[in-house]
Scaffold this motif. Structure first.
Motif, PDB file in Angstrom:
ATOM      1  N   TYR A  79       0.836  -1.196   0.000  1.00  0.00           N
ATOM      2  CA  TYR A  79       0.000   0.000   0.000  1.00  0.00           C
ATOM      3  C   TYR A  79       0.879   1.257   0.000  1.00  0.00           C
ATOM      4  O   TYR A  79       0.695   2.163  -0.819  1.00  0.00           O
ATOM      5  CB  TYR A  79      -0.958   0.010   1.194  1.00  0.00           C
ATOM      6  CG  TYR A  79      -1.986   1.117   1.038  1.00  0.00           C
ATOM      7  CD1 TYR A  79      -3.171   0.891   0.342  1.00  0.00           C
ATOM      8  CD2 TYR A  79      -1.735   2.401   1.512  1.00  0.00           C
ATOM      9  CE1 TYR A  79      -4.091   1.909   0.130  1.00  0.00           C
ATOM     10  CE2 TYR A  79      -2.643   3.431   1.298  1.00  0.00           C
ATOM     11  CZ  TYR A  79      -3.815   3.172   0.616  1.00  0.00           C
ATOM     12  OH  TYR A  79      -4.702   4.184   0.392  1.00  0.00           O
ATOM     13  N   ASN A  83       2.502   2.036  -3.397  1.00  0.00           N
ATOM     14  CA  ASN A  83       1.702   2.221  -4.607  1.00  0.00           C
ATOM     15  C   ASN A  83       0.483   3.124  -4.487  1.00  0.00           C
ATOM     16  O   ASN A  83      -0.095   3.510  -5.493  1.00  0.00           O
ATOM     17  CB  ASN A  83       1.245   0.855  -5.127  1.00  0.00           C
ATOM     18  CG  ASN A  83       2.417  -0.020  -5.518  1.00  0.00           C
ATOM     19  OD1 ASN A  83       3.156   0.304  -6.436  1.00  0.00           O
ATOM     20  ND2 ASN A  83       2.621  -1.108  -4.792  1.00  0.00           N
ATOM     21  N   PHE A  84       0.098   3.445  -3.264  1.00  0.00           N
ATOM     22  CA  PHE A  84      -1.106   4.264  -3.081  1.00  0.00           C
ATOM     23  C   PHE A  84      -0.776   5.468  -2.218  1.00  0.00           C
ATOM     24  O   PHE A  84      -0.163   5.336  -1.162  1.00  0.00           O
ATOM     25  CB  PHE A  84      -2.216   3.447  -2.424  1.00  0.00           C
ATOM     26  CG  PHE A  84      -2.701   2.321  -3.282  1.00  0.00           C
ATOM     27  CD1 PHE A  84      -3.804   2.483  -4.104  1.00  0.00           C
ATOM     28  CD2 PHE A  84      -2.036   1.109  -3.294  1.00  0.00           C
ATOM     29  CE1 PHE A  84      -4.234   1.452  -4.928  1.00  0.00           C
ATOM     30  CE2 PHE A  84      -2.457   0.062  -4.110  1.00  0.00           C
ATOM     31  CZ  PHE A  84      -3.556   0.237  -4.929  1.00  0.00           C
ATOM     32  N   GLU A 117      -2.540   6.877  -7.624  1.00  0.00           N
ATOM     33  CA  GLU A 117      -2.600   5.420  -7.650  1.00  0.00           C
ATOM     34  C   GLU A 117      -2.509   4.962  -9.097  1.00  0.00           C
ATOM     35  O   GLU A 117      -2.620   5.763 -10.012  1.00  0.00           O
ATOM     36  CB  GLU A 117      -3.878   4.919  -6.994  1.00  0.00           C
ATOM     37  CG  GLU A 117      -5.134   5.431  -7.672  1.00  0.00           C
ATOM     38  CD  GLU A 117      -6.315   4.543  -7.419  1.00  0.00           C
ATOM     39  OE1 GLU A 117      -6.680   4.398  -6.259  1.00  0.00           O
ATOM     40  OE2 GLU A 117      -6.856   3.987  -8.401  1.00  0.00           O
TER      41      GLU A 117
END
Ligand code: HEC
Ligand code: HEC
Ligand code: HEC
Ligand code: HEC
Ligand code: HEC
Ligand code: HEC
Length: 506
Positions: free
Chosen positions: A408, A411-412, A419
């Protein structure tokens, strides 16, 4: 007495004051310094983009500052005299006096050392502003997502400036000028998130990527092995091995072949994208050195007329038209979880772990903090009963939690609205159109019956393929056609992968 003093002062030039003298010395010192460094830069031609700021920005700025002090000092002196403020008597300086000579010597040495040090200092300051940490964090805080992705990329040891600026002072200055606007946007909070992509005026790859990767030295074929896990109880694996026809003919200039044909040396490929993200490409032109020209138009765009292409919107295809995220890739939950399972960072023996993780990672969270908390609580909750039955599962579940949080975090970025789905990836055709932007059997040549081919074998050969825990490690090598996993086999035919596997679909 006062009249006498004023008369005495009037006879002295206005430039006879400390500010003017200081400004003059400063300007002179930097003029000499600049001349030497520019000479060194010209003769030894450092390709180092860092030298640029010192020579072309910091140096001149100080020089101008020094020169400005000259008239400022004179104005100040003029006002002082008008006010009739008596001049402080300065000590008399006599070069015949050995003590005075010694003092002058010390003063000269100290000043020289100080000026030299301040030049080194500004050079170092420049170094810092261009360092990767500075680009990614200190100044360009808004680029934190790009910085994080970069640290996890194959280019983690390539400096930001090597792709974003490249060698030579001209691009350095250009980038800093456009940087001024960005700094203002950040300071006034008037920028939009996420940061726009693609970058409108990125330096042509010829001057950046090709400093390290030579098109003449590309490979003939690259084997790529991909493993996916199903969203079922057993996380059933499916594996496909592709032989990618990367191409390029070492040592041969003509003709170039395979995937890197697009950047071959015997032709130029141009295209026009009708959207900002460069996802829709209605027109393509290939101009060969021998004078042949081929134009392709998307037959799905009715009555497209190349004459309507706005000026300046035709792009020459280069590396980043395929490798658009060589160092800032944000992975989809699907990609990231598959990879973690494949490399054993998450144990694929945990029942339904693929499905659970995809569901958790697909949710929208307002903050990273909340996301990490939810991931931990939900997973502990999901495996509570199983852990009670088999306490040895605890480590496995904890490991899965830690890895999912890492996925997480990499990547976010809800705070930056970043994202994967907002940053198309142009390699392949699985989650985004990628190669299929042109290779979809719809782009027809204007003067013939040719289409830009969608034939699977044009770009890769599937050499191994299979499903199930018992099979995937003993697959037989043979050329074969793609069989969609999970028994769908040919059900996908006639549709592109990204229409079912793209953002918002799975
Ligand atoms: C290997 C080359 C390379 C390196 C190294 C690199 N970048 Fe990039 N960067 C790119 C490319 C290519 C793009 C996308 C350009 C496009 O699509 O037009 C990009 C895009 C960006 C963007 C625009 C937003 C986006 O995500 O597309 C930002 C911001 C950025 N990079 C910051 C950085 C920072 C900060 C560093 C260093 C920590 C860095 N880059 C290092 C090649 C690189
Ligand atoms: C300063 C040198 C340098 C520059 C500039 C550079 N690269 Fe690289 N690149 C490397 C190195 C070194 C590797 C190998 C990294 C590894 O194997 O871990 C690499 C690897 C790659 C790979 C293979 C990645 C993979 O997954 O194995 C691609 C594709 C690539 N670069 C594309 C680009 C593109 C496109 C640009 C320009 C935007 C670029 N590079 C600029 C040095 C550079
Ligand atoms: C038409 C799209 C396209 C263009 C244009 C393109 N590439 Fe590639 N390149 C690929 C694909 C597809 C691969 C296969 C490997 C992969 O999935 O990354 C690849 C692989 C590579 C690799 C890695 C080879 C390996 O052993 O894994 C490097 C390095 C590379 N490209 C650099 C470049 C550079 C530099 C340019 C510009 C001169 C360029 N590419 C232009 C599509 C392209
Ligand atoms: C224009 C070139 C091109 C064509 C045509 C093409 N592919 Fe691909 N395909 C690629 C590239 C490039 C990749 C990416 C490999 C990678 O991940 O680096 C890819 C990836 C794949 C993958 C792996 C999925 C993934 O995770 O990326 C499968 C399966 C696949 N292709 C099947 C097909 C089939 C079936 C066809 C024919 C209907 C086809 N391809 C046509 C270029 C092409
Ligand atoms: C901007 C449009 C465009 C994109 C995007 C594009 N291609 Fe192409 N490609 C072409 C054109 C045009 C040709 C030449 C067609 C012809 O003359 O038959 C071609 C030819 C090829 C060829 C055959 C080269 C040869 O040996 O003669 C391969 C292989 C190929 N492309 C792979 C890819 C892959 C893989 C991707 C994605 C990573 C991709 N292409 C993306 C336009 C594109
Ligand atoms: C018509 C929609 C559709 C198309 C087109 C399609 N897929 Fe799928 N695909 C699915 C569905 C639905 C699943 C999930 C099946 C399941 O788990 O029961 C799936 C699953 C998969 C899986 C297994 C991983 C998983 O989560 O189950 C792979 C690998 C895959 N697809 C690859 C591809 C490739 C490569 C293409 C393009 C050549 C493609 N698919 C085209 C619908 C599609």
């Amino acid at each position: 007495m006062t009249v006498e003093l004023q008369n005495q002062q009037k006879s002295k030039p206005l430039s006879d004051n400390w500010i003017t003298t200081f400004g003059f010395i400063l300007a002179l010192a930097f003029l000499v310094g600049e001349t030497i460094i520019i000479a060194v830069d010209l003769f030894y031609g450092t390709d180092n983009p860092y030298v640029g700021i010192l020579i072309y920005l910091v140096g001149p700025a100080i020089l101008v500052f020094g020169l400005l002090l000259v008239p400022l000092g004179m104005i100040w002196e003029h006002r002082r005299r008008l006010r009739g403020v008596p001049e402080k008597k300065l000590p008399v300086f006599d070069l015949n006096n050995p003590r005075h000579r010694l003092n002058l010597g010390i003063f000269a040495i100290v000043t020289t050392v100080f000026l030299a040090l301040s030049m080194v200092g500004s050079y170092q300051a420049y170094h810092i502003t261009e360092s990767t940490q500075f680009c990614g964090l200190a100044c360009h805080q808004v680029m934190q997502p790009e910085y994080t992705a970069y640290q996890n990329s194959p280019h983690a040891r390539v400096d930001c400036v090597q792709c974003h600026i490249g060698p030579g002072a001209d691009w350095y200055v250009k980038s800093k000028l456009s940087g001024v606007g960005q700094v203002i946007a950040v300071l006034t909070n008037s920028y939009e998130l996420p940061i726009d992509t693609p970058i409108e005026n990125l330096r042509p790859a010829r001057d950046t990527c090709e400093q390290c990767h030579w098109p003449e030295k590309f490979y003939r074929a690259v084997e790529k092995s991909l493993t996916y896990y199903a969203s079922d109880e057993e996380n059933t694996p499916y594996r496909v091995d592709l032989l990618l026809h990367v191409g390029g003919e070492p040592g041969l200039k003509n003709p170039s072949r395979g995937i890197h044909w697009h950047v071959g040396l015997d032709h130029k490929l141009e295209y026009y994208a009708s959207d900002e993200d460069r996802q829709k490409i209605p027109w393509i032109r290939v101009s060969y050195d021998d004078g042949r020209v081929e134009e392709f138009v998307d037959s799905e765009v009715e009555g497209f007329d190349p004459a309507t292409i706005p000026a300046g919107k035709i792009r020459i295809m280069d590396c980043i038209d395929c490798h658009n995220r060589p160092s800032h890739r944000f992975h989809s939950p699907f990609q990231a979880v598959n990879e973690a399972l494949e490399f054993g960072r998450i144990d694929p023996k945990l029942p339904e772990i693929k499905l659970n993780l995809i569901e958790l990672l697909q949710q929208d969270y307002p903050t990273t903090h909340q996301a990490l908390e939810t991931i931990e609580n939900e997973l502990l909750d999901k495996y509570k009963e199983q852990m009670a039955e088999d306490p040895s599962l605890q480590t496995t579940v904890n490991q899965a939690i830690e890895e999912t949080k890492r996925i997480y975090g990499k990547n976010f970025f809800p705070e930056w609205k970043v994202e994967w789905s907002k940053f198309p990836w142009h390699i392949g055709h699985f989650e985004f159109p990628g190669c299929y932007r042109c290779h979809n059997d719809k782009h027809t040549s204007v003067n013939g019956d040719k289409v830009i081919s969608n034939d699977c074998a044009l770009c890769h050969t599937i050499i191994r393929q299979g499903e199930g825990w018992d099979n995937i490690d003993n697959l037989e090598y043979k050329e074969q056609k793609f069989l969609h996993p999970r028994g769908y086999e040919d059900a996908w035919v006639g549709q592109n992968c990204h229409e079912c596997h793209g953002p918002g679909m799975m």
